[in-house]
Design a protein around this motif. Structure first.
Motif, short mmCIF file in Angstrom:
data_model
loop_
_atom_site.label_atom_id
_atom_site.label_comp_id
_atom_site.label_asym_id
_atom_site.label_seq_id
_atom_site.Cartn_x
_atom_site.Cartn_y
_atom_site.Cartn_z
N VAL A 89 -9.50 -5.69 0.88
CA VAL A 89 -8.18 -5.15 1.22
C VAL A 89 -8.29 -4.19 2.40
O VAL A 89 -7.50 -4.25 3.35
N ILE A 90 -9.29 -3.33 2.36
CA ILE A 90 -9.48 -2.35 3.43
C ILE A 90 -9.76 -3.06 4.75
O ILE A 90 -9.20 -2.72 5.79
N ARG A 91 -10.62 -4.08 4.71
CA ARG A 91 -10.93 -4.82 5.94
C ARG A 91 -9.72 -5.56 6.50
O ARG A 91 -9.50 -5.58 7.70
N MET A 92 -8.92 -6.16 5.62
CA MET A 92 -7.72 -6.85 6.09
C MET A 92 -6.73 -5.87 6.70
O MET A 92 -6.12 -6.14 7.74
N TYR A 93 -6.57 -4.72 6.05
CA TYR A 93 -5.64 -3.71 6.55
C TYR A 93 -6.11 -3.17 7.89
O TYR A 93 -5.31 -3.01 8.82
N LYS A 94 -7.40 -2.89 7.99
CA LYS A 94 -7.95 -2.41 9.26
C LYS A 94 -7.82 -3.47 10.35
O LYS A 94 -7.71 -3.14 11.52
N GLY A 95 -7.83 -4.74 9.96
CA GLY A 95 -7.69 -5.83 10.91
C GLY A 95 -6.27 -6.04 11.39
O GLY A 95 -6.02 -6.89 12.24
N GLY A 96 -5.31 -5.29 10.83
CA GLY A 96 -3.95 -5.36 11.33
C GLY A 96 -2.96 -6.06 10.41
O GLY A 96 -1.80 -6.20 10.76
N MET A 97 -3.41 -6.53 9.24
CA MET A 97 -2.47 -7.17 8.32
C MET A 97 -1.59 -6.12 7.66
O MET A 97 -2.04 -5.02 7.35
N SER A 98 -0.34 -6.46 7.42
CA SER A 98 0.56 -5.53 6.72
C SER A 98 0.21 -5.52 5.23
O SER A 98 -0.46 -6.43 4.72
N ASP B 165 1.45 -8.66 3.61
CA ASP B 165 0.59 -9.82 3.92
C ASP B 165 -0.69 -9.79 3.09
O ASP B 165 -1.14 -10.81 2.59
N VAL B 166 -1.28 -8.61 2.96
CA VAL B 166 -2.50 -8.46 2.16
C VAL B 166 -2.21 -8.82 0.71
O VAL B 166 -2.97 -9.54 0.06
N ALA B 167 -1.09 -8.32 0.17
CA ALA B 167 -0.73 -8.61 -1.23
C ALA B 167 -0.52 -10.11 -1.43
O ALA B 167 -0.98 -10.68 -2.43
N ASP B 168 0.15 -10.76 -0.49
CA ASP B 168 0.38 -12.20 -0.60
C ASP B 168 -0.94 -12.97 -0.53
O ASP B 168 -1.15 -13.94 -1.25
N PHE B 169 -1.83 -12.54 0.35
CA PHE B 169 -3.12 -13.21 0.50
C PHE B 169 -3.95 -13.08 -0.78
O PHE B 169 -4.55 -14.06 -1.25
N ILE B 170 -3.97 -11.90 -1.38
CA ILE B 170 -4.72 -11.69 -2.63
C ILE B 170 -4.16 -12.58 -3.73
O ILE B 170 -4.92 -13.17 -4.51
N ILE C 101 -6.82 -14.99 -5.65
CA ILE C 101 -7.25 -14.78 -7.04
C ILE C 101 -6.14 -15.03 -8.06
O ILE C 101 -6.39 -14.94 -9.26
N GLY C 102 -4.94 -15.31 -7.59
CA GLY C 102 -3.86 -15.63 -8.52
C GLY C 102 -3.26 -14.44 -9.22
O GLY C 102 -2.50 -14.58 -10.17
N LYS C 103 -3.59 -13.26 -8.78
CA LYS C 103 -3.06 -12.04 -9.39
C LYS C 103 -2.23 -11.31 -8.36
O LYS C 103 -2.64 -11.16 -7.22
N HIS C 104 -1.03 -10.87 -8.77
CA HIS C 104 -0.13 -10.22 -7.82
C HIS C 104 -0.47 -8.74 -7.67
O HIS C 104 -0.63 -8.03 -8.65
N TYR C 105 -0.62 -8.32 -6.43
CA TYR C 105 -0.77 -6.90 -6.11
C TYR C 105 0.46 -6.50 -5.31
O TYR C 105 0.80 -7.15 -4.32
N SER C 106 1.11 -5.44 -5.71
CA SER C 106 2.29 -5.00 -4.98
C SER C 106 1.85 -4.35 -3.66
O SER C 106 0.72 -3.86 -3.55
N PRO C 107 2.73 -4.35 -2.67
CA PRO C 107 2.39 -3.64 -1.42
C PRO C 107 2.05 -2.17 -1.66
O PRO C 107 1.24 -1.60 -0.94
N THR C 108 2.65 -1.57 -2.69
CA THR C 108 2.33 -0.18 -3.02
C THR C 108 0.88 -0.04 -3.47
O THR C 108 0.18 0.90 -3.07
N THR C 109 0.41 -0.97 -4.29
CA THR C 109 -0.98 -0.94 -4.74
C THR C 109 -1.92 -1.10 -3.55
O THR C 109 -2.92 -0.38 -3.43
N VAL C 110 -1.61 -2.02 -2.66
CA VAL C 110 -2.42 -2.22 -1.46
C VAL C 110 -2.41 -0.95 -0.63
O VAL C 110 -3.45 -0.51 -0.11
#
Length: 161
Positions: A86-95, A98-103, A107-116
């Protein structure tokens, strides 16, 4: 493919359990030989790794409840790979969305943008601490990075970009 993944997970589970048993053995016989502490069975733990979810991981315990494995922290349910990703994706410029959707896709588990956002805030705290650190008066090396572009124009050949 799924059979291979299950085989890898079983192998990892066996090795983690072996390491924890050896940790407990070392804890009782080498680190604390003077105490009357002994083994006291196991408790089950679920641990999400980068290879998949390990169910019923048998974590050994001692009678006095003082032993803690070094493989993971108490109450930790993931091995840290997800937070690092998550940290690497965020540092790479993903919102964060976008990170939550990718996760969720991976892995099939939803992470809210707040958690990210909460995960990435830990990095931001480290960055701010690094930026606010006191600087030394003298440095023996200075690295400078830059890019030089040669422009072919009809006008000025050495124009600053």
């Amino acid at each position: 493919m799924e059979q291979l993944a299950n085989t890898v997970l079983l192998f990892i589970k066996d090795k983690l359990e072996l390491i924890m048993r050896e940790e407990l053995s070392n804890y009782l016989t080498v680190e604390n030989p003077e105490t009357k502490n002994t083994r006291n069975g196991f408790y089950s733990r679920t641990l999400e790794t980068q290879f998949g979810k390990i169910n019923d991981l048998r974590v050994p315990r001692d009678r006095q409840g003082e032993f803690r494995t070094e493989l993971f922290k108490p109450y930790q349910r993931r091995d840290g790979w997800l937070e690092e990703a998550v940290i690497r994706m965020y540092k790479g410029g993903m919102s964060t969305r976008d990170v939550a959707d990718f996760i969720e896709c991976i892995i099939g588990k939803h992470y809210s943008p707040t958690t990210v956002s909460n995960i990435t805030n830990t990095v931001l705290q480290d960055v701010h601490a690094w930026q606010e650190r006191p600087l030394k008066k003298r440095y023996s090396v200075l690295y400078i990075d830059g890019i030089h572009f040669s422009l072919l124009r009809d006008s000025v050949a050495t124009e600053v970009i």
